[in-house]
Design a protein around this motif. Structure first.
Motif, PDB file in Angstrom:
ATOM      1  N   LEU A  36       8.214  30.383  18.847  1.00  0.00           N
ATOM      2  CA  LEU A  36       9.405  30.658  18.194  1.00  0.00           C
ATOM      3  C   LEU A  36       8.994  31.012  16.584  1.00  0.00           C
ATOM      4  CD1 LEU A  36      11.407  27.524  19.432  1.00  0.00           C
ATOM      5  CD2 LEU A  36      11.645  30.125  20.269  1.00  0.00           C
ATOM      6  N   ILE A  37       8.314  30.234  15.810  1.00  0.00           N
ATOM      7  CA  ILE A  37       7.901  30.524  14.364  1.00  0.00           C
ATOM      8  C   ILE A  37       7.293  32.091  14.575  1.00  0.00           C
ATOM      9  CG2 ILE A  37       7.071  30.097  12.437  1.00  0.00           C
ATOM     10  CD1 ILE A  37       7.367  27.129  13.050  1.00  0.00           C
ATOM     11  N   TRP A  84       8.435  37.724  -1.528  1.00  0.00           N
ATOM     12  CA  TRP A  84       9.037  36.878  -0.800  1.00  0.00           C
ATOM     13  C   TRP A  84       8.759  36.828   0.789  1.00  0.00           C
ATOM     14  CZ3 TRP A  84      12.233  38.150   3.471  1.00  0.00           C
ATOM     15  CH2 TRP A  84      12.635  39.181   3.581  1.00  0.00           C
ATOM     16  N   LEU A  85       8.508  38.111   1.573  1.00  0.00           N
ATOM     17  CA  LEU A  85       7.877  37.898   2.667  1.00  0.00           C
ATOM     18  C   LEU A  85       6.753  37.276   2.901  1.00  0.00           C
ATOM     19  CD1 LEU A  85       8.761  38.606   5.595  1.00  0.00           C
ATOM     20  CD2 LEU A  85       8.195  40.883   5.292  1.00  0.00           C
ATOM     21  N   SER A  86       5.838  37.775   2.043  1.00  0.00           N
ATOM     22  CA  SER A  86       4.447  37.156   2.133  1.00  0.00           C
ATOM     23  C   SER A  86       4.416  35.484   1.915  1.00  0.00           C
ATOM     24  CB  SER A  86       3.505  37.843   0.957  1.00  0.00           C
ATOM     25  OG  SER A  86       3.562  39.114   1.314  1.00  0.00           O
ATOM     26  N   ILE A  87       5.235  35.187   1.030  1.00  0.00           N
ATOM     27  CA  ILE A  87       5.409  33.796   0.854  1.00  0.00           C
ATOM     28  C   ILE A  87       5.930  32.998   2.249  1.00  0.00           C
ATOM     29  CG2 ILE A  87       6.533  31.882  -0.463  1.00  0.00           C
ATOM     30  CD1 ILE A  87       6.417  33.699  -2.916  1.00  0.00           C
ATOM     31  N   THR A  88       6.854  33.629   2.820  1.00  0.00           N
ATOM     32  CA  THR A  88       7.669  33.132   4.112  1.00  0.00           C
ATOM     33  C   THR A  88       6.655  33.107   5.067  1.00  0.00           C
ATOM     34  OG1 THR A  88       9.576  34.008   3.404  1.00  0.00           O
ATOM     35  CG2 THR A  88       9.528  33.303   5.710  1.00  0.00           C
ATOM     36  N   GLY A 120       3.446  32.903   4.720  1.00  0.00           N
ATOM     37  CA  GLY A 120       2.206  31.865   4.403  1.00  0.00           C
ATOM     38  C   GLY A 120       2.906  30.553   4.709  1.00  0.00           C
ATOM     39  N   VAL A 121       4.108  30.056   4.228  1.00  0.00           N
ATOM     40  CA  VAL A 121       4.807  28.853   4.669  1.00  0.00           C
ATOM     41  C   VAL A 121       4.767  28.736   6.167  1.00  0.00           C
ATOM     42  CG1 VAL A 121       6.790  27.587   4.355  1.00  0.00           C
ATOM     43  CG2 VAL A 121       5.977  28.846   2.334  1.00  0.00           C
ATOM     44  N   ILE A 141       3.070  25.580   8.202  1.00  0.00           N
ATOM     45  CA  ILE A 141       3.772  24.438   9.114  1.00  0.00           C
ATOM     46  C   ILE A 141       3.050  24.412  10.199  1.00  0.00           C
ATOM     47  CG2 ILE A 141       6.163  24.121   9.881  1.00  0.00           C
ATOM     48  CD1 ILE A 141       7.564  25.276   7.528  1.00  0.00           C
ATOM     49  N   LEU A 142       2.744  25.601  10.853  1.00  0.00           N
ATOM     50  CA  LEU A 142       2.320  25.559  12.125  1.00  0.00           C
ATOM     51  C   LEU A 142       0.970  24.740  12.228  1.00  0.00           C
ATOM     52  CD1 LEU A 142       3.185  29.089  13.346  1.00  0.00           C
ATOM     53  CD2 LEU A 142       3.874  26.887  14.416  1.00  0.00           C
TER      54      LEU A 142
END
Length: 676
Positions: free
Chosen positions: A301-302, A430-434, A436-437, A441-442
């Protein structure tokens, strides 16, 4: 006499006395009649008269007065024509179609009975956090409020589910009441919010941009609530005692318990071994494969979400249409640049005629009176004076050339003609940070996934993830321009029906009740728009808007002082009035003033949406308090609920100040997506 009733009567008396004292009866002008009409409407609504019909009644009566002062013979016909035209303008507003669809989606999701599973999953996932029950309640309210947007439903359900659990665990009645009422109100701010649709239609602001702008302020407010609860639980544990070790530990299923005994404490390694090694007696390979698939679902999903973000990221070589989803509320705007009265002391502003190419045309057979006061404009709610419409700016060749010359979001200032291949290869920050986050998390999830956490993960998969997929599908399709709000609402309605069907709660009684409640809510909102349209037309005809604008400009306010004054007024109005009344009555007064102070209507709308959280939390008309009182145990008093809400009102004011000091919280996402 109850204190709530005394408070309400005191406010009404103050409004009446102020209107009688401040009205210059010896030199009365029509503009003063407009202000008197505004005061009478507030008092009538507080007395309990239906808001929509109060607005229509007052508007028609004072419209008749306005026309009669100029042309007595045709005043009745002109007033009736105005009523027909305004009602027709509301019916032709396409953006309002999304309201019944989003409301219907909310009722279907509510009846899918996911909230109990969601609360239990959040409670177990956050069991080691101070004030875990309160934190789980806030997060559950935020998720469920986002999926439904129905404050009454969220507060009522959480009052039945979470409030008894908190009281049983020794939580303070005030803290529990404040958590549920504040968390339930998040649905009026976090998209898809009906409030934002109503504001966008009233102010002529793109609903798409409002949704994008309100996303992070909503998360910020929910985060501040959570931080406050955690700090309070650490400082004063007696208000929110920690849970026992037994309450923190999820119960393992038979298959999970057998796997944990055979293959160790790490769930991922145990499942991998269970796919290839001999299993305990009575455990089938298919069960283990199903468990492994459940463990793999978060990564799927992620990962799918991150891939969708990469594919749907804005193309820097093409300027997105900032007016997507923008449908102006025809007939609701009031003229801020009204002309001077044609006769001394008349106070009536002659409003321009309809534009033949835009806006709403008169119904067939309707004739205009050439003499007297001109009818209000039917070209819809316009941008603030001096500002170009969004769609016009998007189609302006100069603007299009400037946007086309920008090479990427992060490199707008580079010269035109830079290679496009490097643009496509690079990702915005912003997309690169998203990404990476998401990867972090995974990694943490699968590294720390014990069998107990795996049981919590399965609960989240059956409650949180279906709602998350629905919310991301609806909001993502809107924010990235894949669908208009109306189209996304239709998709969300289908998703809500599929959720109810998947959990076995989609049947004829549920559909019938959902349709009935949707029709009831939609009728209320649309009648409010009709009443607001008639009322604002009467206010403009009487010259009330011109009088208010002249008074505000005479104060010599700066931009900051104007914003503080307007937000203080909205905050105070939230005590006696609901948010619908504040939006449809007072926003048409503020909107024309924004251009004089250089305030972006989108940013102003975000401030208003954040401020209007108080309308549900401020007594005596704090509807969330009454929703909770209806399902709370008998020993919980209304005063305790009110006392519990006060700290969260202070947090809302703090969030309002943070949004003003750091406007990028709300304006960054619309700027990246629509204002390059």
């Amino acid at each position: 006499m109850k204190r709530e009733l005394l408070f309400g009567l005191s406010i009404m008396a103050a409004v009446v006395v102020a209107a009688l004292v401040l009205t210059p009866w010896s030199a009365l002008q029509s503009g003063h009649l407009g202000l008197l009409m505004l005061a009478l409407v507030v008092v009538a609504i507080m007395l309990g008269f239906p808001t929509a019909f109060t607005l229509m009644g007052m508007g028609m009566m004072f419209t008749f007065f306005a026309y009669r002062m100029s042309s007595p013979d045709s005043a009745v016909q002109q007033a009736l024509d105005l009523m027909v035209q305004r009602a027709y303008s509301v019916m032709t507003n396409d953006v309002l179609i999304s309201i019944p669809l989003f409301v219907f989606m909310g009722y279907l999701v509510e009846r899918a009975n996911l909230i109990e599973k969601l609360f239990r999953a959040m409670h177990l996932a956050l069991a080691r956090v101070p004030g875990s029950l309160a934190v789980a309640t806030l997060i559950t309210c935020a998720i469920f409020a986002t999926a439904t947007g129905i404050v009454g439903a969220v507060v009522t359900l959480m009052g039945l589910l979470a409030y008894p659990a908190m009281l049983k665990a020794g939580y303070s009645e005030k803290v529990g009441a404040g958590v549920i009422t504040a968390g339930g109100c998040l649905g009026i701010l976090i998209p898809p919010s009906v409030l934002l649709i109503v504001y966008g239609a009233t102010a002529g602001v793109s609903v798409v941009q409002l949704y994008a702008g309100a996303f992070f302020p909503g998360l910020m407010l929910a985060g501040l609530y959570v931080v406050y609860v955690i700090i309070l639980a650490k400082i004063n544990p007696s208000l929110m005692p920690p849970l026992s070790a037994e309450a923190r530990r999820p119960r393992l299923s038979e298959s999970t318990a057998a796997l944990s005994q055979r293959f160790g404490s790490h769930a991922v390694l145990g499942l991998l071994q269970g796919l290839f090694k001999p299993l305990p007696a009575g455990l089938r390979r298919g069960v283990v494969a199903g468990q492994a698939l459940q463990a793999l679902l978060p990564a799927l999903l992620i990962g799918s979400f991150l891939v969708a973000l990469v594919l749907a990221r804005p193309d820097p070589s093409k300027a997105p249409d900032p007016s997507a989803g923008l449908v102006e509320m025809t007939g609701t705007a009031m003229e801020s640049d009204a002309k001077e009265p044609s006769e001394p002391n008349s106070g009536l502003s002659a409003l321009p005629e309809d534009d033949e190419k835009g806006g709403l045309q008169e119904p067939p057979g309707a004739e205009k009176d050439e003499g007297g006061v001109k009818e209000p404009p039917m070209s819809g709610l316009s941008e603030p004076p001096g500002a170009e419409p969004l769609a016009k700016r998007a189609n302006d060749p100069a603007q299009s050339a400037a946007v086309a010359g920008a090479q990427s979001i992060g490199a707008v200032g580079e010269p035109a003609g830079a290679p496009e291949a490097s643009e496509a290869a690079s990702l915005p920050l912003w997309l690169s940070i998203t990404i990476g986050v998401g990867v972090l998390i995974l990694a943490l999830t699968y590294t720390l996934l014990s069998w107990e956490r795996f049981e919590v993960l399965k609960l989240l998969l059956s409650s949180f993830f279906p709602l998350a997929v629905l919310i991301l599908s609806v909001l993502g399709s809107i924010v990235f321009g894949l669908a208009t709000p109306t189209e996304a609402a239709a998709v969300g309605t289908l998703g809500g029906a599929l959720l109810a069907l998947a959990y076995g709660h989609l049947n004829l009684p549920v559909v019938r009740e959902s349709v009935f409640l949707t029709g009831k809510t939609t009728a209320m909102v649309c009648w409010l728009f009709v009443g607001s349209s008639i009322f604002s037309a009467a206010f403009a005809l009487l010259g009330g808007q011109a009088l208010v604008e002249a008074w505000v400009l005479s104060l010599g306010l700066s931009k900051l002082e104007f914003l503080v004054l307007s937000q203080v007024i909205i905050f105070l109005l939230g005590w006696p009035l609901e948010w619908t009344e504040i939006i449809v009555i007072f926003m048409p007064i503020f909107i024309p003033l924004l251009d004089n102070f250089g305030v972006d209507p989108l940013f102003f709308g975000l401030l208003v949406a954040l401020n209007l959280q108080t309308a549900f939390l401020s007594p005596p008309v704090a509807m969330s308090a009454f929703y909770l009182k209806g399902v709370a145990p008998p020993h919980v008093t209304l005063n305790q609920i009110f006392a519990g809400m006060i700290p969260f009102m202070g947090i809302q004011l703090l969030a309002l100040v943070l949004l003003y000091l750091v406007p990028e919280i709300g304006m960054w996402l619309p700027t990246v997506l629509y204002r390059q």
